[in-house]
Design a protein around this motif. Structure first.
Motif, PDB file in Angstrom:
ATOM      1  N   ASP A   1      96.222 -10.983  77.428  1.00 38.82           N
ATOM      2  CA  ASP A   1      96.711  -9.630  77.159  1.00 38.82           C
ATOM      3  C   ASP A   1      95.742  -8.604  77.750  1.00 38.82           C
ATOM      4  O   ASP A   1      94.874  -8.965  78.562  1.00 38.82           O
ATOM      5  CB  ASP A   1      96.913  -9.415  75.648  1.00 38.82           C
ATOM      6  CG  ASP A   1      95.628  -9.666  74.850  1.00 38.82           C
ATOM      7  OD1 ASP A   1      94.529  -9.534  75.434  1.00 38.82           O
ATOM      8  OD2 ASP A   1      95.720  -9.994  73.655  1.00 38.82           O
ATOM      9  N   GLU A   2      95.889  -7.355  77.317  1.00 36.76           N
ATOM     10  CA  GLU A   2      95.070  -6.292  77.926  1.00 36.76           C
ATOM     11  C   GLU A   2      93.596  -6.380  77.537  1.00 36.76           C
ATOM     12  O   GLU A   2      92.761  -5.671  78.093  1.00 36.76           O
ATOM     13  CB  GLU A   2      95.654  -4.908  77.579  1.00 36.76           C
ATOM     14  CG  GLU A   2      95.512  -4.454  76.140  1.00 36.76           C
ATOM     15  CD  GLU A   2      96.558  -5.087  75.213  1.00 36.76           C
ATOM     16  OE1 GLU A   2      97.359  -5.927  75.664  1.00 36.76           O
ATOM     17  OE2 GLU A   2      96.549  -4.746  74.013  1.00 36.76           O
ATOM     18  N   ARG A   3      93.272  -7.247  76.572  1.00 37.45           N
ATOM     19  CA  ARG A   3      91.866  -7.407  76.185  1.00 37.45           C
ATOM     20  C   ARG A   3      91.242  -8.654  76.803  1.00 37.45           C
ATOM     21  O   ARG A   3      90.037  -8.826  76.815  1.00 37.45           O
ATOM     22  CB  ARG A   3      91.739  -7.492  74.657  1.00 37.45           C
ATOM     23  CG  ARG A   3      92.035  -6.182  73.947  1.00 37.45           C
ATOM     24  CD  ARG A   3      91.963  -6.358  72.434  1.00 37.45           C
ATOM     25  NE  ARG A   3      92.808  -7.458  71.988  1.00 37.45           N
ATOM     26  CZ  ARG A   3      94.109  -7.344  71.684  1.00 37.45           C
ATOM     27  NH1 ARG A   3      94.689  -6.175  71.752  1.00 37.45           N
ATOM     28  NH2 ARG A   3      94.801  -8.400  71.297  1.00 37.45           N
ATOM     29  N   ARG A   4      92.099  -9.543  77.290  1.00 35.98           N
ATOM     30  CA  ARG A   4      91.566 -10.794  77.862  1.00 35.98           C
ATOM     31  C   ARG A   4      92.510 -11.358  78.917  1.00 35.98           C
ATOM     32  O   ARG A   4      93.651 -11.683  78.613  1.00 35.98           O
ATOM     33  CB  ARG A   4      91.365 -11.822  76.741  1.00 35.98           C
ATOM     34  CG  ARG A   4      90.809 -13.134  77.234  1.00 35.98           C
ATOM     35  CD  ARG A   4      90.503 -14.110  76.116  1.00 35.98           C
ATOM     36  NE  ARG A   4      90.339 -15.436  76.691  1.00 35.98           N
ATOM     37  CZ  ARG A   4      91.342 -16.302  76.868  1.00 35.98           C
ATOM     38  NH1 ARG A   4      92.550 -16.003  76.461  1.00 35.98           N
ATOM     39  NH2 ARG A   4      91.120 -17.474  77.430  1.00 35.98           N
TER      40      ARG A   4
ATOM     41  N   ASP B   1      86.903 -13.310  82.253  1.00 37.92           N
ATOM     42  CA  ASP B   1      87.435 -13.730  80.945  1.00 37.92           C
ATOM     43  C   ASP B   1      87.783 -15.213  80.951  1.00 37.92           C
ATOM     44  O   ASP B   1      87.689 -15.892  79.940  1.00 37.92           O
ATOM     45  CB  ASP B   1      88.740 -12.974  80.629  1.00 37.92           C
ATOM     46  CG  ASP B   1      88.507 -11.511  80.257  1.00 37.92           C
ATOM     47  OD1 ASP B   1      87.383 -11.176  79.847  1.00 37.92           O
ATOM     48  OD2 ASP B   1      89.464 -10.721  80.382  1.00 37.92           O
TER      49      ASP B   1
ATOM     50  N   ARG C   1      87.268  -8.556  85.880  1.00 38.57           N
ATOM     51  CA  ARG C   1      87.029  -8.851  84.456  1.00 38.57           C
ATOM     52  C   ARG C   1      87.978  -9.943  83.983  1.00 38.57           C
ATOM     53  O   ARG C   1      87.605 -10.793  83.175  1.00 38.57           O
ATOM     54  CB  ARG C   1      87.189  -7.581  83.618  1.00 38.57           C
ATOM     55  CG  ARG C   1      86.055  -6.589  83.881  1.00 38.57           C
ATOM     56  CD  ARG C   1      86.211  -5.339  83.062  1.00 38.57           C
ATOM     57  NE  ARG C   1      85.911  -5.556  81.669  1.00 38.57           N
ATOM     58  CZ  ARG C   1      86.196  -4.688  80.694  1.00 38.57           C
ATOM     59  NH1 ARG C   1      86.815  -3.551  80.992  1.00 38.57           N
ATOM     60  NH2 ARG C   1      85.887  -4.938  79.451  1.00 38.57           N
ATOM     61  N   ASP C   2      89.230  -9.921  84.479  1.00 42.53           N
ATOM     62  CA  ASP C   2      90.184 -10.989  84.123  1.00 42.53           C
ATOM     63  C   ASP C   2      89.656 -12.347  84.582  1.00 42.53           C
ATOM     64  O   ASP C   2      89.730 -13.334  83.849  1.00 42.53           O
ATOM     65  CB  ASP C   2      91.564 -10.723  84.755  1.00 42.53           C
ATOM     66  CG  ASP C   2      92.307  -9.568  84.081  1.00 42.53           C
ATOM     67  OD1 ASP C   2      91.989  -9.249  82.917  1.00 42.53           O
ATOM     68  OD2 ASP C   2      93.212  -8.993  84.723  1.00 42.53           O
TER      69      ASP C   2
ATOM     70  N   GLU D   1      89.312  -4.476  86.982  1.00 44.36           N
ATOM     71  CA  GLU D   1      90.054  -5.177  85.917  1.00 44.36           C
ATOM     72  C   GLU D   1      90.344  -6.614  86.349  1.00 44.36           C
ATOM     73  O   GLU D   1      90.264  -7.537  85.548  1.00 44.36           O
ATOM     74  CB  GLU D   1      91.369  -4.464  85.588  1.00 44.36           C
ATOM     75  CG  GLU D   1      91.225  -3.236  84.704  1.00 44.36           C
ATOM     76  CD  GLU D   1      90.602  -2.055  85.424  1.00 44.36           C
ATOM     77  OE1 GLU D   1      90.669  -2.019  86.670  1.00 44.36           O
ATOM     78  OE2 GLU D   1      90.032  -1.184  84.744  1.00 44.36           O
TER      79      GLU D   1
ATOM     80  N   ALA E   1      98.142  -4.688  82.591  1.00 52.38           N
ATOM     81  CA  ALA E   1      98.519  -3.827  81.461  1.00 52.38           C
ATOM     82  C   ALA E   1      99.045  -2.479  81.968  1.00 52.38           C
ATOM     83  O   ALA E   1      98.667  -2.019  83.042  1.00 52.38           O
ATOM     84  CB  ALA E   1      97.306  -3.608  80.562  1.00 52.38           C
TER      85      ALA E   1
ATOM     86  N   ARG F   1      94.106  -7.896  81.912  1.00 54.92           N
ATOM     87  CA  ARG F   1      93.781  -6.451  81.887  1.00 54.92           C
ATOM     88  C   ARG F   1      94.437  -5.712  83.045  1.00 54.92           C
ATOM     89  O   ARG F   1      94.929  -4.596  82.880  1.00 54.92           O
ATOM     90  CB  ARG F   1      92.263  -6.254  82.016  1.00 54.92           C
ATOM     91  CG  ARG F   1      91.457  -6.893  80.916  1.00 54.92           C
ATOM     92  CD  ARG F   1      89.971  -6.925  81.317  1.00 54.92           C
ATOM     93  NE  ARG F   1      89.219  -7.846  80.490  1.00 54.92           N
ATOM     94  CZ  ARG F   1      88.608  -7.505  79.359  1.00 54.92           C
ATOM     95  NH1 ARG F   1      88.640  -6.267  78.950  1.00 54.92           N
ATOM     96  NH2 ARG F   1      87.950  -8.406  78.650  1.00 54.92           N
TER      97      ARG F   1
END
Ligand code: HEM
Length: 196
Positions: free
Chosen positions: A137-140, A85, A81-82, A78, A146, A143
């Motif tokens: 947020d948890e989508r971008r 993003d 991925r952050d 995560e 969250a 993550r």
């Protein structure tokens, strides 16, 4: 005299690491990680370094026996991925050798390190809210901060219930506290490198 109840293992770890946690919390907030994206990027790099340090813990068969959802508790992906993003390059493979202390930890020491990683997800509730200031947020971008779908506290209790049920000798408990302190020291080291 009022009888005192002995502390559970998780309460003892909290007491043993209270001052280093408080110092860490202040140091991180002083770096204003949520004031602008560049600061948040450095915070993410710090998180990446710590979670890379502890990646080996998630491969341990002895921990997996104690925590059947061990693998799902890892947040390194995560964090990566952050970083992606925000178009921040993930650190190059091998950018940082993982902390040897975490890799070579005995089971009680590993539990201490794991306590720090899992606990950081509790305080992350505040950080997750602050990240909304940056539109994350948890989508971008946020993550890894969250909460767990079943609830942060419930997820944490899954860990502390297991920890508190361990039959540990006094020497094991000392090793576990040493593991937790070493983990916090390691995070302080990353703060020195990236946020100080
Ligand atoms: C600015 C950054 C941080 C803030 C504001 C913060 C804040 C908090 C708060 C408010 C709690 C208690 C949550 C609750 O009881 O519901 C907590 C718990 C905890 N945090 Fe942090 N935290 C921060 C960073 C970290 C970091 C980087 C780590 C370690 C990598 C960490 C490790 C822990 C641990 C182990 C606990 C559990 C304590 C217990 O046993 O109850 N925290 N944090």
């Amino acid at each position: 005299m009022v009888p005192t109840t002995p502390l559970s293992h998780s309460q003892a770890l909290k007491a043993a690491s209270h001052s280093t946690h408080e110092r860490l919390d202040h140091r991180i907030m002083r770096a204003q990680p949520f004031a602008e994206l560049a600061n948040y990027g450095r915070f993410l790099q710090m998180q990446w370094r710590f979670h890379t340090d502890i990646a080996a813990l998630f491969e341990r068969a002895d921990l997996a026996l104690l925590l059947p959802d061990l693998w799902e508790r890892q947040r390194l992906r995560e964090i990566e991925r952050d970083l992606a993003d925000l178009n921040l390059a993930p650190p190059a493979p091998g950018a940082q050798p993982p902390a040897l202390q975490a890799q070579q930890a005995t089971l009680p020491e590993a539990l201490g390190w794991f306590y720090v990683a899992e606990g950081s997800n509790l305080g992350a509730a505040l950080l997750f809210k602050a990240a909304a200031n940056l539109g994350l947020d948890e989508r971008r971008g946020a993550r890894h901060l969250a909460g767990h779908p079943e609830g942060r506290l419930r997820h944490w209790r899954g860990f502390t219930d297991m920890l508190d049920a361990q039959p540990l000798t006094a020497a094991d408990q000392d090793s576990m506290a040493a593991g937790a302190r070493a983990a916090f020291e390691r995070v302080h080291h990353h703060v020195d490198m990236l946020l100080a």
